[in-house]
Design a protein around this motif. Structure first.
Motif, PDB file in Angstrom:
ATOM      1  N   VAL A 166       0.840  -1.190   0.000  1.00 46.20           N
ATOM      2  CA  VAL A 166       0.000   0.000   0.000  1.00 46.20           C
ATOM      3  C   VAL A 166       0.879   1.245   0.000  1.00 46.20           C
ATOM      4  O   VAL A 166       1.923   1.292   0.640  1.00 46.20           O
ATOM      5  N   VAL A 167       0.448   2.262  -0.784  1.00 42.86           N
ATOM      6  CA  VAL A 167       1.127   3.558  -0.819  1.00 42.86           C
ATOM      7  C   VAL A 167       0.121   4.641  -0.425  1.00 42.86           C
ATOM      8  O   VAL A 167      -1.092   4.489  -0.632  1.00 42.86           O
ATOM      9  N   PRO A 168       0.597   5.762   0.132  1.00 45.33           N
ATOM     10  CA  PRO A 168      -0.336   6.809   0.555  1.00 45.33           C
ATOM     11  C   PRO A 168      -0.893   7.627  -0.603  1.00 45.33           C
ATOM     12  O   PRO A 168      -1.966   8.213  -0.481  1.00 45.33           O
ATOM     13  N   GLU A 169      -0.192   7.675  -1.743  1.00 44.45           N
ATOM     14  CA  GLU A 169      -0.619   8.523  -2.849  1.00 44.45           C
ATOM     15  C   GLU A 169      -1.750   7.889  -3.653  1.00 44.45           C
ATOM     16  O   GLU A 169      -2.028   6.701  -3.552  1.00 44.45           O
ATOM     17  N   GLY A 170      -2.343   8.713  -4.519  1.00 37.51           N
ATOM     18  CA  GLY A 170      -3.375   8.232  -5.424  1.00 37.51           C
ATOM     19  C   GLY A 170      -2.778   7.603  -6.665  1.00 37.51           C
ATOM     20  O   GLY A 170      -1.551   7.481  -6.809  1.00 37.51           O
ATOM     21  N   SER A 171      -3.649   7.211  -7.598  1.00 34.22           N
ATOM     22  CA  SER A 171      -3.203   6.467  -8.772  1.00 34.22           C
ATOM     23  C   SER A 171      -2.290   7.281  -9.678  1.00 34.22           C
ATOM     24  O   SER A 171      -1.308   6.757 -10.219  1.00 34.22           O
ATOM     25  N   TRP A 172      -2.586   8.588  -9.868  1.00 37.26           N
ATOM     26  CA  TRP A 172      -1.803   9.379 -10.816  1.00 37.26           C
ATOM     27  C   TRP A 172      -0.356   9.557 -10.363  1.00 37.26           C
ATOM     28  O   TRP A 172       0.574   9.236 -11.126  1.00 37.26           O
ATOM     29  N   PRO A 173      -0.075  10.054  -9.139  1.00 37.23           N
ATOM     30  CA  PRO A 173       1.326  10.172  -8.725  1.00 37.23           C
ATOM     31  C   PRO A 173       2.018   8.815  -8.616  1.00 37.23           C
ATOM     32  O   PRO A 173       3.216   8.702  -8.865  1.00 37.23           O
ATOM     33  N   THR A 174       1.255   7.786  -8.275  1.00 34.08           N
ATOM     34  CA  THR A 174       1.852   6.445  -8.206  1.00 34.08           C
ATOM     35  C   THR A 174       2.273   5.994  -9.602  1.00 34.08           C
ATOM     36  O   THR A 174       3.373   5.456  -9.793  1.00 34.08           O
ATOM     37  N   ALA A 175       1.406   6.219 -10.585  1.00 37.38           N
ATOM     38  CA  ALA A 175       1.738   5.854 -11.965  1.00 37.38           C
ATOM     39  C   ALA A 175       2.972   6.598 -12.445  1.00 37.38           C
ATOM     40  O   ALA A 175       3.849   6.035 -13.115  1.00 37.38           O
ATOM     41  N   ALA A 176       3.069   7.885 -12.104  1.00 34.44           N
ATOM     42  CA  ALA A 176       4.217   8.688 -12.519  1.00 34.44           C
ATOM     43  C   ALA A 176       5.507   8.137 -11.924  1.00 34.44           C
ATOM     44  O   ALA A 176       6.569   8.159 -12.571  1.00 34.44           O
ATOM     45  N   ALA A 177       5.426   7.620 -10.699  1.00 37.01           N
ATOM     46  CA  ALA A 177       6.621   7.082 -10.047  1.00 37.01           C
ATOM     47  C   ALA A 177       7.024   5.726 -10.621  1.00 37.01           C
ATOM     48  O   ALA A 177       8.192   5.338 -10.550  1.00 37.01           O
ATOM     49  N   LEU A 178       6.058   4.997 -11.187  1.00 36.78           N
ATOM     50  CA  LEU A 178       6.323   3.636 -11.634  1.00 36.78           C
ATOM     51  C   LEU A 178       6.781   3.532 -13.076  1.00 36.78           C
ATOM     52  O   LEU A 178       7.594   2.662 -13.415  1.00 36.78           O
ATOM     53  N   THR A 179       6.269   4.382 -13.936  1.00 31.46           N
ATOM     54  CA  THR A 179       6.376   4.120 -15.372  1.00 31.46           C
ATOM     55  C   THR A 179       7.792   4.213 -15.927  1.00 31.46           C
ATOM     56  O   THR A 179       8.080   3.618 -16.962  1.00 31.46           O
TER      57      THR A 179
END
Length: 720
Positions: free
Chosen positions: A313-326
């Motif tokens: 689990v991460v505290p951020e929402g989907s958009w910042p999480t996606a930016a960190a992953l891609t």
């Protein structure tokens, strides 16, 4: 002076870590003291000493005896400050001094050039060239071809070769890495024509570029709620962001995908894990956003559905999480041994390692270390690829060994078991197996790298070979009252089915025992394959890899209390096995007394066995009875058996009974840190080998390689 290789590049993203690992593998096959030196390294934080994930991988994987601090020159920050204050000459002088400190302790040194990433080094290519020249190292430039067309890659490689040679460097070869697979042959052909040095072209490998779940967890600062080490080591091959209803969401799942969904979507969490458990498709894991933890009942169900599959689990929402992953890419590190095996397999498949080793000109060490012995096994097995059957197809260790054997192109394999169960287990481990069983084969013509080791999965219960094997087994065991009807059941046992594959020449050898007892592995071989002509019994040896030599111990696994004639047969077989694997046989027949100093039934048995060996094989150097210390220690031998050609120099040690042999090999293995390879069975007409039920993945790999070599020798008409 050590022979040094300087691996360098021209820009970022060339994936040269795989090349560095491959070159290290080549060096450690030749000499036992190999060093690694990274002239410049990034600091973890300002003012802190730096470390590098590739250096740490090499240090741990190859058990380097240099301290971590000795493997690095300066941090980039220290180098910039020194150059600004005293000039580049002084910077180079300091780095040369630190390199020489490593070189003094080694027979060969691998130098890892700068990484062209946030280095602040003016004309970085020229700086690497100067260091290589000052170190006296040959350069091996690596040019990245990711997302480049063939013509651009060819031009970059030719320019890089010209740049380094114009700066006075001796280029071993040019390596192009991460090229589009479809462009490989064109690039290879053109560079071979245009360059005066060998050119090797390595295609893009998605499994190397894919980050692991653990890497994504680290990058996002996620909290792991469920997941074991194997699950966190899975490759993430894509992302599926959950927002749709479950039926639509399930259709979007792909193999190896990381599911990213808000933590309150229990339906998607449970649905994706249920799909994984069913193998349709297996996912990498689940990442929950918005800091929301599912309820305890949901988590308990999740843990039961897919044990070990990561849920974080991460505290951020989907958009910042996606930016960190891609934009994350996989990296080689000590924490990702599977990626290291993939990288080595890729390097060995596309680089002419024999040619490159010759150009490096590293003289082979007289000492044989455990690592050198293991490397030699894999090289010999690969030289004439054989086909080995592994009956325990759903065992995790067997599947991990299968991946290594295929990646390293060591042999073709057949896994036995229910095909769906084998594929589900492999997929859960992140191991890709073909969707359809295909018989191993060797394509004619085309790219030599296309001649890759293959695997097929066979279920004995449904195989069309079942009837054929039952009829054969019934004929072989007719004197014991066996019928075809009963044999139809017997041959569904994986050990019997695998043995019959070997007997019929469908496979060249079999390795089993990770889940089965020694008796279950050997009994079918006794009944079907039987002993070699001239062999009185089936026996075994262990290759005991000590720090500076390899000894052969026999028999430590099969015969409880052999008589004198059987003991002599074990000695003769063990001498032949030793010679087969490059160990010059000098045989010591062990007892509790040396020479004529003792008497009694046990000593007399060993004395009689020694006489039989001398009578049957006067060409074998043999001494006995002899105590262990007199057999291996020259000082003790000089006192107890002066002038003996074996005492103090024995390489093959024959124990009088299983109790002594088994306990001794385990004592040496545990107390002296020796690597025990085996047991290797000898005396069978075709190779079948047993594993310990505690076998590690590397034990399985080594035993399969030994089995392949035994098959090669038989194919060449050499008696094992």
């Amino acid at each position: 002076m050590a022979r040094s290789v300087y691996v360098t590049g021209i820009n970022r993203g060339d994936g040269r870590q795989a090349v560095e690992l491959g070159v290290m593998e080549l060096l450690t096959r030749q000499v036992d003291r190999v060093g690694v030196f990274r002239p410049l390294v990034h600091a973890h934080a300002p003012g802190e000493p730096g470390s590098d994930h590739v250096v740490e991988l090499l240090r741990t994987r190859y058990r380097l005896d240099l301290g971590p601090a000795e493997l690095y020159g300066l941090t980039y920050e220290e180098a910039a400050a020194l150059q600004a204050a005293q000039g580049q000459d002084e910077l180079v002088s300091v780095l040369v001094d630190r390199f020489r400190a490593v070189e003094r302790h080694c027979q060969a040194v691998l130098v890892l050039g700068t990484d062209f990433a946030d280095t602040n080094i003016p004309d970085e290519l020229a700086f690497n060239a100067r260091l290589a020249n000052e170190f006296g190292a040959a350069v091996l430039p690596v040019v990245g071809g990711h997302a480049e067309d063939a013509q651009a890659v060819i031009a970059e490689v030719r320019n890089a070769h010209r740049a380094y040679t114009d700066l006075g460097c001796a280029a071993l070869a040019m390596i192009t890495n991460r090229v589009a697979p479809g462009a490989k042959q064109r690039i290879q052909r053109t560079l071979t024509e245009k360059l005066p040095v060998p050119a090797y072209v390595i295609p893009e490998e998605p499994a190397l570029a894919a980050p692991t779940v653990a890497q994504l967890v680290e990058a996002t600062g996620a909290e792991v709620l469920i997941g074991d080490a194997a699950g966190l080591a899975r490759d993430v091959r894509g992302f599926v962001f959950g927002g749709a209803m479950l039926p639509t969401f399930l259709d979007a799942l792909t193999e190896g995908a990381l599911v990213v969904t808000p933590g309150d979507r229990a339906d998607l969490v449970i649905g994706s894990l249920a799909a994984h458990a069913a193998g349709a498709p297996p996912i990498a894991g689940v990442l929950l956003t918005l800091g929301q933890h599912p309820g305890p009942n949901v988590m308990a169900l999740a843990a039961r559905l897919a044990p070990g599959t990561p849920v974080a689990v991460v505290p951020e929402g989907s958009w910042p999480t996606a930016a960190a992953l891609t934009h994350l890419e996989g990296k080689l590190s000590a924490a990702s041994p599977r990626k290291a095996e993939i990288a080595l397999g890729l390097f060995e498949l596309h680089v002419d390692t024999a040619e490159l080793t010759t150009r490096i000109e590293v003289g082979r060490s007289e000492r044989v270390t455990p690592m050198m012995f293991e490397h030699e096994l894999l090289e010999r097995a690969r030289s004439s690829r054989r086909h080995v059957v592994l009956p325990e197809g759903t065992d995790e260790r067997v599947l991990r060994a299968t991946e290594i054997l295929l990646r390293r192109n060591i042999c073709d394999l057949t896994l036995l078991g229910d095909a769906d169960a084998v594929r589900r287990k492999a997929a859960a481990l992140g191991i890709g197996l073909p969707a359809e069983a295909a018989p191993p084969g060797r394509p004619a013509g085309g790219d030599p790298a296309a001649d890759r080791a293959q695997v097929r999965i066979v279920d004995p219960a449904t195989s069309p070979l079942r009837r054929q094997f039952a009829e054969l087994y019934a004929r072989l065991r007719a004197h014991k009252g066996m019928t075809v009807e009963r044999a139809l059941d017997v041959v569904t046992d994986v050990s019997y089915f695998g043995t019959l594959m070997v007997q019929e020449g469908i496979a060249d050898g079999m390795v089993s025992g990770a889940q089965h007892s020694t008796a279950a592995t050997i009994r079918p071989a006794f009944e079907v394959i039987k002993t070699s002509p001239g062999a009185a019994i089936v026996s075994s040896v262990f290759f005991m890899c000590l720090a500076d030599r390899v000894l052969v111990y026999g028999d430590c696994a099969v015969n409880p209390d052999p008589d004198a004639r059987q003991l002599a047969d074990i000695a003769i077989q063990s001498a032949a096995t030793a010679a087969q694997f490059g160990v010059e046989p000098r045989v010591a027949m062990l007892s509790y007394s040396t020479g004529t100093s003792g008497s009694g039934a046990d000593v007399d048995k060993v004395r009689k066995a020694t006489e039989i060996v001398r009578e049957l094989r006067p060409d074998i150097l043999v001494e006995g009875p002899i105590q262990y210390d007199a057999a291996v220690d020259a000082h003790v031998a000089a006192a107890k058996l002066p002038g003996s050609p074996v005492a103090g120099r024995a390489t093959v040690l024959i124990f009088p009974d299983l109790n002594t042999g088994n306990n001794t090999y385990k004592a040496v293995q545990r107390s002296a840190g020796a690597v025990a390879v085996g047991p290797v069975l000898q005396g069978l007409r075709k190779p079948v080998n047993d594993l310990s039920r505690g076998a590690l993945v590397e034990d399985i790999v080594n035993t399969v390689a030994i089995t392949a070599i035994q098959s090669q020798e038989r194919a060449e008409g050499v008696q094992a």
